[in-house]
Write an enzyme that holds these catalytic residues in place. Structure first.
Site, PDB file in Angstrom:
ATOM      1  N   SER A  53       0.812  -1.222   0.000  1.00 51.83           N
ATOM      2  CA  SER A  53       0.000   0.000   0.000  1.00 51.83           C
ATOM      3  C   SER A  53       0.844   1.270   0.000  1.00 51.83           C
ATOM      4  CB  SER A  53      -0.943  -0.005   1.209  1.00 51.83           C
ATOM      5  OG  SER A  53      -1.883  -1.046   1.067  1.00 51.83           O
ATOM      6  N   PHE A  54       2.012   1.197   0.595  1.00 51.87           N
ATOM      7  CA  PHE A  54       2.904   2.359   0.640  1.00 51.87           C
ATOM      8  C   PHE A  54       3.278   2.817  -0.771  1.00 51.87           C
ATOM      9  CE2 PHE A  54       7.013   4.473   1.028  1.00 51.87           C
ATOM     10  CZ  PHE A  54       6.803   5.321   2.106  1.00 51.87           C
ATOM     11  N   GLU A  55       3.426   1.885  -1.694  1.00 53.13           N
ATOM     12  CA  GLU A  55       3.879   2.196  -3.056  1.00 53.13           C
ATOM     13  C   GLU A  55       2.756   2.643  -3.991  1.00 53.13           C
ATOM     14  OE1 GLU A  55       6.737  -0.074  -0.886  1.00 53.13           O
ATOM     15  OE2 GLU A  55       4.715  -0.720  -1.420  1.00 53.13           O
ATOM     16  N   THR A  83       3.101  -3.089  16.179  1.00 49.31           N
ATOM     17  CA  THR A  83       3.986  -1.922  16.178  1.00 49.31           C
ATOM     18  C   THR A  83       3.277  -0.729  15.548  1.00 49.31           C
ATOM     19  OG1 THR A  83       4.933  -2.328  13.989  1.00 49.31           O
ATOM     20  CG2 THR A  83       5.966  -3.484  15.858  1.00 49.31           C
ATOM     21  N   HIS A  85       4.090   0.599  12.817  1.00 47.09           N
ATOM     22  CA  HIS A  85       4.254   0.522  11.366  1.00 47.09           C
ATOM     23  C   HIS A  85       2.921   0.744  10.649  1.00 47.09           C
ATOM     24  CE1 HIS A  85       4.986  -1.669   7.477  1.00 47.09           C
ATOM     25  NE2 HIS A  85       6.039  -0.872   7.533  1.00 47.09           N
ATOM     26  N   PHE A 110      -9.414   6.195  -3.146  1.00 45.45           N
ATOM     27  CA  PHE A 110      -8.789   5.502  -2.019  1.00 45.45           C
ATOM     28  C   PHE A 110      -9.594   4.261  -1.665  1.00 45.45           C
ATOM     29  CE2 PHE A 110      -7.712   5.036   2.565  1.00 45.45           C
ATOM     30  CZ  PHE A 110      -6.342   4.932   2.436  1.00 45.45           C
TER      31      PHE A 110
END
Length: 152
Positions: A53-55, A83, A85, A110
């Site tokens: 998802s970050f990319e 965590t 993250h 989104f």
């Protein structure tokens, strides 16, 4: 329902994260079903897989700037772990999709689930809560039509 004129101008693309693929594949299937229900032809749909998802944001921005697409549906799943993250990835994914949309001028939708656990994600990917991929595809259709017919 879209008329023939509107369908002729709809070229959606989906950017899909491979991470949490058990969820993202179901979201993709829901999106494809919605596009089919609205008579969007398979040959007018591209799917691009990214690692996570970050990319999504950077790829959506590049695709938006290509001028080939009327909407970009961004599909992913970020599931909370032990965590922080999760917070970084969820926030970056949301910011990336928004930035891609604003910088390219193409609606970037989104469709990234942000869930506390796997059960929540499964429920939103075709379970009790419906399929959020299908809902996001409908948003992509509406935004592409709005941009094409009212915001030129």
């Amino acid at each position: 329902m879209l008329d023939a004129y509107q369908r002729a101008y709809l070229s959606p693309i989906r950017v899909v994260a491979r991470f949490n693929e058990i969820i993202t594949k179901q979201l993709l299937e829901g999106a494809l079903g919605t596009f089919k229900n609205y008579s969007v032809q398979d040959e007018d749909i591209d799917v691009v897989w990214v690692p996570g998802s970050f990319e999504i944001g950077v790829v959506a921005a590049r695709l938006g700037k290509s001028g080939k697409y009327h909407a970009i549906l961004c599909i992913g799943a970020v599931i909370r772990g032990d965590t922080t993250h999760y917070d970084a990835v969820a926030n970056s994914a949301a910011s990336g999709v928004l930035s891609a949309s604003l910088n390219s001028g193409v609606p970037c939708i989104f469709g990234v689930l942000t869930c506390d656990n796997m059960d929540q994600a499964l429920n939103r990917a075709g379970g009790k809560s419906g399929n959020k991929g299908a809902e996001a595809a409908l948003t992509a259709i509406e935004m592409a039509s709005l941009f094409e017919h009212h915001l030129k």
